[in-house]
Design a protein around this motif. Structure first.
Motif, PDB file in Angstrom:
ATOM      1  N   ALA A  11       1.217  -1.484  -0.449  1.00 59.07           N
ATOM      2  CA  ALA A  11      -0.280   0.124  -0.214  1.00 59.07           C
ATOM      3  C   ALA A  11       0.876   1.232   0.461  1.00 59.07           C
ATOM      4  O   ALA A  11       0.318   2.401  -1.235  1.00 59.07           O
ATOM      5  CB  ALA A  11      -1.337   0.115   0.889  1.00 59.07           C
ATOM      6  N   LEU A  12       2.267   0.958   0.391  1.00 60.37           N
ATOM      7  CA  LEU A  12       2.554   2.232   0.985  1.00 60.37           C
ATOM      8  C   LEU A  12       3.571   2.635  -0.479  1.00 60.37           C
ATOM      9  O   LEU A  12       3.709   3.761  -0.636  1.00 60.37           O
ATOM     10  CB  LEU A  12       4.004   2.260   2.068  1.00 60.37           C
ATOM     11  CG  LEU A  12       4.682   2.625   2.480  1.00 60.37           C
ATOM     12  CD1 LEU A  12       4.636   4.363   2.373  1.00 60.37           C
ATOM     13  CD2 LEU A  12       5.788   3.316   3.123  1.00 60.37           C
ATOM     14  N   THR A  13       4.390   1.790  -1.239  1.00 62.07           N
ATOM     15  CA  THR A  13       4.737   1.877  -2.153  1.00 62.07           C
ATOM     16  C   THR A  13       3.725   2.526  -3.359  1.00 62.07           C
ATOM     17  O   THR A  13       3.793   3.409  -4.464  1.00 62.07           O
ATOM     18  CB  THR A  13       4.953   0.527  -2.379  1.00 62.07           C
ATOM     19  OG1 THR A  13       4.671  -0.750  -2.687  1.00 62.07           O
ATOM     20  CG2 THR A  13       6.347   0.325  -1.572  1.00 62.07           C
ATOM     21  N   ALA A  14       2.414   1.420  -4.242  1.00 62.22           N
ATOM     22  CA  ALA A  14       1.978   2.054  -4.439  1.00 62.22           C
ATOM     23  C   ALA A  14       1.250   3.693  -4.658  1.00 62.22           C
ATOM     24  O   ALA A  14       1.382   4.248  -5.427  1.00 62.22           O
ATOM     25  CB  ALA A  14      -0.074   1.434  -4.512  1.00 62.22           C
ATOM     26  N   ARG A  15       1.012   4.155  -3.160  1.00 60.46           N
ATOM     27  CA  ARG A  15       0.501   5.511  -3.392  1.00 60.46           C
ATOM     28  C   ARG A  15       1.479   6.465  -3.079  1.00 60.46           C
ATOM     29  O   ARG A  15       1.415   7.108  -3.582  1.00 60.46           O
ATOM     30  CB  ARG A  15      -0.085   4.948  -1.029  1.00 60.46           C
ATOM     31  CG  ARG A  15      -1.547   4.373  -0.995  1.00 60.46           C
ATOM     32  CD  ARG A  15      -2.237   5.284   0.717  1.00 60.46           C
ATOM     33  NE  ARG A  15      -2.013   5.961   0.575  1.00 60.46           N
ATOM     34  CZ  ARG A  15      -3.131   6.403   1.888  1.00 60.46           C
ATOM     35  NH1 ARG A  15      -3.035   6.128   2.951  1.00 60.46           N
ATOM     36  NH2 ARG A  15      -3.206   7.947   2.253  1.00 60.46           N
ATOM     37  N   LEU A  16       2.811   5.941  -2.586  1.00 60.50           N
ATOM     38  CA  LEU A  16       3.958   6.563  -3.188  1.00 60.50           C
ATOM     39  C   LEU A  16       4.322   7.488  -4.725  1.00 60.50           C
ATOM     40  O   LEU A  16       4.057   8.365  -4.949  1.00 60.50           O
ATOM     41  CB  LEU A  16       4.938   6.040  -2.664  1.00 60.50           C
ATOM     42  CG  LEU A  16       5.505   6.236  -0.834  1.00 60.50           C
ATOM     43  CD1 LEU A  16       7.154   5.280  -0.299  1.00 60.50           C
ATOM     44  CD2 LEU A  16       5.709   7.842  -0.429  1.00 60.50           C
ATOM     45  N   GLY A  17       4.158   6.000  -5.487  1.00 56.57           N
ATOM     46  CA  GLY A  17       4.246   6.274  -6.452  1.00 56.57           C
ATOM     47  C   GLY A  17       3.180   6.854  -7.175  1.00 56.57           C
ATOM     48  O   GLY A  17       3.376   7.646  -8.033  1.00 56.57           O
ATOM     49  N   ARG A  18       2.126   6.931  -6.195  1.00 55.51           N
ATOM     50  CA  ARG A  18       0.929   7.513  -7.165  1.00 55.51           C
ATOM     51  C   ARG A  18       1.384   8.887  -6.796  1.00 55.51           C
ATOM     52  O   ARG A  18       0.852  10.119  -7.372  1.00 55.51           O
ATOM     53  CB  ARG A  18      -0.638   7.698  -6.583  1.00 55.51           C
ATOM     54  CG  ARG A  18      -0.987   6.462  -7.630  1.00 55.51           C
ATOM     55  CD  ARG A  18      -2.994   6.033  -6.702  1.00 55.51           C
ATOM     56  NE  ARG A  18      -2.738   5.920  -5.708  1.00 55.51           N
ATOM     57  CZ  ARG A  18      -2.517   4.553  -4.630  1.00 55.51           C
ATOM     58  NH1 ARG A  18      -2.454   3.493  -5.521  1.00 55.51           N
ATOM     59  NH2 ARG A  18      -2.916   4.872  -3.352  1.00 55.51           N
ATOM     60  N   ALA A  19       2.104   9.568  -5.891  1.00 54.80           N
ATOM     61  CA  ALA A  19       2.088  11.302  -4.757  1.00 54.80           C
ATOM     62  C   ALA A  19       2.738  11.510  -6.347  1.00 54.80           C
ATOM     63  O   ALA A  19       3.447  12.160  -6.350  1.00 54.80           O
ATOM     64  CB  ALA A  19       2.268  10.268  -3.888  1.00 54.80           C
ATOM     65  N   ALA A  20       4.590  10.665  -6.352  1.00 54.44           N
ATOM     66  CA  ALA A  20       5.028  10.910  -7.145  1.00 54.44           C
ATOM     67  C   ALA A  20       5.084  11.641  -8.201  1.00 54.44           C
ATOM     68  O   ALA A  20       5.562  12.229  -8.911  1.00 54.44           O
ATOM     69  CB  ALA A  20       6.299   9.900  -7.240  1.00 54.44           C
ATOM     70  N   ASP A  21       3.947  10.592  -9.325  1.00 55.60           N
ATOM     71  CA  ASP A  21       3.344  11.270 -10.191  1.00 55.60           C
ATOM     72  C   ASP A  21       3.008  12.705 -10.860  1.00 55.60           C
ATOM     73  O   ASP A  21       3.241  13.015 -10.937  1.00 55.60           O
ATOM     74  CB  ASP A  21       2.289   9.485 -11.061  1.00 55.60           C
ATOM     75  CG  ASP A  21       1.999   9.557 -12.346  1.00 55.60           C
ATOM     76  OD1 ASP A  21       2.815  10.349 -13.226  1.00 55.60           O
ATOM     77  OD2 ASP A  21       0.850  10.282 -12.892  1.00 55.60           O
TER      78      ASP A  21
END
Length: 166
Positions: A11-21
């Motif tokens: 969940a953390l990596t998915a959310r970080l990826g979306r935030a980074a995008d």
């Protein structure tokens, strides 16, 4: 204690990826996926589309489309591979290098602020993350060159994060 770290990390990596995008789209007009593609080419020291696809875990047609966009934007150079055939060798341009440095620094600063706002030591989190990456790769760190140098900012320029005051 409920053991659910695997799902939390996902969940953390998915959310970080979306935030980074979102950050990169808004502030640098580039997607996180394109940034990661350029980053991979840099980490590989220039590469073929086939090897890039393998490294990124995507199909060759997907990499071909992405690299075409990045070549057109002036961030990548693609030329026929010396080995011949239908292979193309990819190399970053100066503009691609600059984009990686800008985006990497931006994302690293945002992530460091997030980590620190959660009351987590940046240095401890970085050390734990590097140990996990090494463990996952069977002790070999060639796919993440920065680990060999003990560099917590593999996606950024050569700046180091300042130590947090205790």
């Amino acid at each position: 204690m409920h053991r659910d770290l695997r799902r939390s990390l996902h969940a953390l990596t998915a959310r970080l990826g979306r935030a980074a995008d979102g950050i990169l789209q808004a502030e640098q007009n580039v997607s996180y996926r394109r940034f990661l593609t350029l980053y991979a080419v840099r980490e590989m020291g220039g590469t073929t589309q086939r090897d890039l696809a393998r490294w990124m875990g995507v199909t060759e047609p997907s990499v071909s489309r992405m690299t075409g966009v990045l070549v057109e934007a002036g961030f990548l150079e693609a030329r026929a591979d010396r080995a011949g055939g239908n292979r193309r060798h990819l190399q970053l341009t100066a503009a691609g290098e600059e984009l990686i440095a800008r985006c990497g620094a931006l994302l690293e600063d945002r992530f460091a602020a997030l980590v620190e706002s959660a009351g987590v030591s940046y240095d401890d989190y970085g050390a734990s993350t590097r140990r996990l990456l090494v463990a996952l790769s069977g002790g070999e760190t060639s796919s993440t060159k920065a680990l060999e140098d003990d560099d917590p900012e593999s996606l950024t320029s050569t700046r180091r994060r300042p130590k947090r005051a205790s």
